[in-house]
Design a protein around this motif. Structure first.
Motif, PDB file in Angstrom:
ATOM      1  N   LYS A  38       0.882  -1.220  -0.143  1.00 13.00           N
ATOM      2  CA  LYS A  38      -0.155  -0.052   0.061  1.00 13.00           C
ATOM      3  C   LYS A  38       0.666   1.210  -0.001  1.00 13.00           C
ATOM      4  N   GLU A  39       1.794   1.281   0.645  1.00 15.71           N
ATOM      5  CA  GLU A  39       2.812   2.331   0.750  1.00 15.71           C
ATOM      6  C   GLU A  39       3.547   2.785  -0.635  1.00 15.71           C
ATOM      7  N   ASP A  40       3.861   1.528  -1.485  1.00 13.83           N
ATOM      8  CA  ASP A  40       4.361   1.715  -2.702  1.00 13.83           C
ATOM      9  C   ASP A  40       3.207   2.210  -3.792  1.00 13.83           C
ATOM     10  N   ALA A  42       0.886   4.374  -2.751  1.00 15.62           N
ATOM     11  CA  ALA A  42       0.647   5.568  -2.362  1.00 15.62           C
ATOM     12  C   ALA A  42       1.817   6.592  -3.128  1.00 15.62           C
ATOM     13  N   LYS A  43       2.961   6.147  -2.896  1.00 16.07           N
ATOM     14  CA  LYS A  43       4.073   6.838  -3.411  1.00 16.07           C
ATOM     15  C   LYS A  43       3.813   7.068  -5.059  1.00 16.07           C
ATOM     16  N   LEU A  44       3.371   5.944  -5.600  1.00 17.28           N
ATOM     17  CA  LEU A  44       2.984   5.885  -7.170  1.00 17.28           C
ATOM     18  C   LEU A  44       2.101   6.971  -7.352  1.00 17.28           C
ATOM     19  N   GLU A  45       0.931   6.856  -6.752  1.00 17.12           N
ATOM     20  CA  GLU A  45      -0.030   7.932  -6.713  1.00 17.12           C
ATOM     21  C   GLU A  45       0.249   9.226  -6.621  1.00 17.12           C
ATOM     22  N   ALA A  46       1.144   9.715  -5.740  1.00 15.74           N
ATOM     23  CA  ALA A  46       1.611  10.921  -5.544  1.00 15.74           C
ATOM     24  C   ALA A  46       2.330  11.428  -6.550  1.00 15.74           C
ATOM     25  N   THR A  47       3.312  10.387  -7.211  1.00 10.34           N
ATOM     26  CA  THR A  47       4.258  10.656  -8.206  1.00 10.34           C
ATOM     27  C   THR A  47       3.306  11.069  -9.332  1.00 10.34           C
ATOM     28  N   LYS A  50       1.568  14.358  -9.439  1.00  8.98           N
ATOM     29  CA  LYS A  50       2.851  15.514  -9.512  1.00  8.98           C
ATOM     30  C   LYS A  50       3.041  15.526 -11.278  1.00  8.98           C
TER      31      LYS A  50
END
Length: 94
Positions: A38-40, A42-47, A50
């Motif tokens: 899930k953390e991966d 979330a990072k992908l979604e934020a990237t 952007k």
């Protein structure tokens, strides 16, 4: 065929299936260890957010620049007319 021989054949086939099943489980365990968390995600979604905001901003700036250039150069500009000379007539000197 005797029932015992049939059971033996079934048992040997089941043993083969058990070996294949163990192989599949080990491969799945390896694949599962490489799966995204899930953390991966979330990072992908934020990237991705952007990048999308940046791309939309860049495309907007490019579109406005092109429109400004086209609108400024689309209509031919009329040449500037020099002002009409002012002629002052002085009466003759007596």
């Amino acid at each position: 065929m005797d029932i015992d021989t049939r059971f033996d054949k079934i048992e040997t086939r089941l043993d083969k299936h058990d070996e294949k099943f163990v192989d599949v489980l080990t491969r799945l365990a390896h694949i599962e260890s490489n799966m995204a968390t899930k953390e991966d995600m979330a990072k992908l979604e934020a990237t991705m957010i952007k990048w999308m905001v940046g791309l939309i901003f860049g495309a907007s700036v490019a579109a406005i620049t092109v429109m400004t250039f086209v609108l400024n150069n689309a209509v031919p500009k009329t040449p500037v007319q020099p002002p009409t000379p002012i002629v002052i007539q002085v009466p003759a000197y007596k």
